[in-house]
Design a protein around this motif. Structure first.
Motif, PDB file in Angstrom:
ATOM      1  N   MET A   1       0.853  -1.179   0.000  1.00 14.25           N
ATOM      2  CA  MET A   1       0.000   0.000   0.000  1.00 14.25           C
ATOM      3  C   MET A   1       0.895   1.236   0.000  1.00 14.25           C
ATOM      4  O   MET A   1       1.742   1.392   0.878  1.00 14.25           O
ATOM      5  N   ILE A   2       0.698   2.080  -0.993  1.00 15.29           N
ATOM      6  CA  ILE A   2       1.427   3.345  -1.063  1.00 15.29           C
ATOM      7  C   ILE A   2       0.563   4.436  -0.444  1.00 15.29           C
ATOM      8  O   ILE A   2      -0.612   4.591  -0.801  1.00 15.29           O
ATOM      9  N   ALA A  69      -9.014   1.986   2.201  1.00 15.37           N
ATOM     10  CA  ALA A  69      -8.655   1.945   0.788  1.00 15.37           C
ATOM     11  C   ALA A  69      -8.576   0.501   0.293  1.00 15.37           C
ATOM     12  O   ALA A  69      -9.074   0.175  -0.796  1.00 15.37           O
ATOM     13  N   GLN A  70      -7.992  -0.365   1.090  1.00 10.58           N
ATOM     14  CA  GLN A  70      -7.875  -1.771   0.711  1.00 10.58           C
ATOM     15  C   GLN A  70      -9.251  -2.412   0.576  1.00 10.58           C
ATOM     16  O   GLN A  70      -9.487  -3.201  -0.335  1.00 10.58           O
ATOM     17  N   ALA A  74      -8.287  -0.716  -3.535  1.00  9.87           N
ATOM     18  CA  ALA A  74      -7.184   0.169  -3.909  1.00  9.87           C
ATOM     19  C   ALA A  74      -5.860  -0.377  -3.377  1.00  9.87           C
ATOM     20  O   ALA A  74      -5.831  -1.160  -2.437  1.00  9.87           O
ATOM     21  N   ASN A  75      -4.775   0.083  -3.992  1.00  7.53           N
ATOM     22  CA  ASN A  75      -3.447  -0.266  -3.484  1.00  7.53           C
ATOM     23  C   ASN A  75      -2.634   0.972  -3.116  1.00  7.53           C
ATOM     24  O   ASN A  75      -1.430   0.915  -2.943  1.00  7.53           O
ATOM     25  N   GLY A  76      -3.335   2.096  -3.015  1.00  5.18           N
ATOM     26  CA  GLY A  76      -2.662   3.329  -2.617  1.00  5.18           C
ATOM     27  C   GLY A  76      -3.645   4.409  -2.209  1.00  5.18           C
ATOM     28  O   GLY A  76      -4.838   4.328  -2.529  1.00  5.18           O
ATOM     29  N   ILE A 105      -2.739   1.930  -8.358  1.00  2.00           N
ATOM     30  CA  ILE A 105      -1.520   2.423  -8.988  1.00  2.00           C
ATOM     31  C   ILE A 105      -0.862   1.263  -9.709  1.00  2.00           C
ATOM     32  O   ILE A 105      -0.716   0.173  -9.154  1.00  2.00           O
ATOM     33  N   SER A 106      -0.477   1.504 -10.966  1.00  2.00           N
ATOM     34  CA  SER A 106       0.152   0.446 -11.747  1.00  2.00           C
ATOM     35  C   SER A 106       1.528   0.088 -11.179  1.00  2.00           C
ATOM     36  O   SER A 106       2.215   0.926 -10.612  1.00  2.00           O
ATOM     37  N   GLY A 107       1.886  -1.176 -11.315  1.00  2.00           N
ATOM     38  CA  GLY A 107       3.217  -1.629 -10.925  1.00  2.00           C
ATOM     39  C   GLY A 107       3.467  -1.741  -9.445  1.00  2.00           C
ATOM     40  O   GLY A 107       4.614  -1.800  -9.019  1.00  2.00           O
ATOM     41  N   VAL A 108       2.416  -1.752  -8.644  1.00  2.00           N
ATOM     42  CA  VAL A 108       2.602  -1.856  -7.190  1.00  2.00           C
ATOM     43  C   VAL A 108       2.310  -3.275  -6.757  1.00  2.00           C
ATOM     44  O   VAL A 108       1.409  -3.908  -7.164  1.00  2.00           O
TER      45      VAL A 108
END
Length: 108
Positions: A1-2, A69-70, A74-76, A105-108
């Protein structure tokens, strides 16, 4: 998570916006902490008796943002903003609130 206060993450693309997430944490100031903080005010220096619980409240608010968010998939969370308010009848409590935008977010 960012988790970030910025509106973007360098080198990454936001692929989906899930909506606003927020959290509020209220901490009470106890008599002994107030006493020692008052002494610290007289002799100078930082008041660790207030800094520790404030830091913990801010961490808890971020943890709650991440969990919300999770839950949305979501991942950020971007654009995080903190607010601090003194509340209570005698101003004996402090509220730390945080809000941001849950995103994928891509690439996370």
């Amino acid at each position: 998570m960012i988790l970030t206060t910025t509106s973007a993450v360098d080198g990454r693309q936001v692929t989906r916006y899930h909506g606003v997430v927020s959290s509020e944490v209220i901490i009470g100031a106890n008599v002994f902490r107030d006493l020692f903080a008052g002494i610290r005010d007289i002799v100078g220096g930082r008041s660790a008796s207030y800094e520790r619980p404030l830091k913990q409240a801010r961490k808890t608010a971020l943890d709650e943002l991440a969990a919300e968010a999770q839950d949305l998939g979501a991942n950020g969370v971007i654009g995080i903003d903190f607010d601090y308010e003194v509340i209570g009848k005698s101003g004996s409590m402090l509220m730390v609130s945080a809000s941001g935008t849950a995103v994928t977010i891509s690439g996370v």
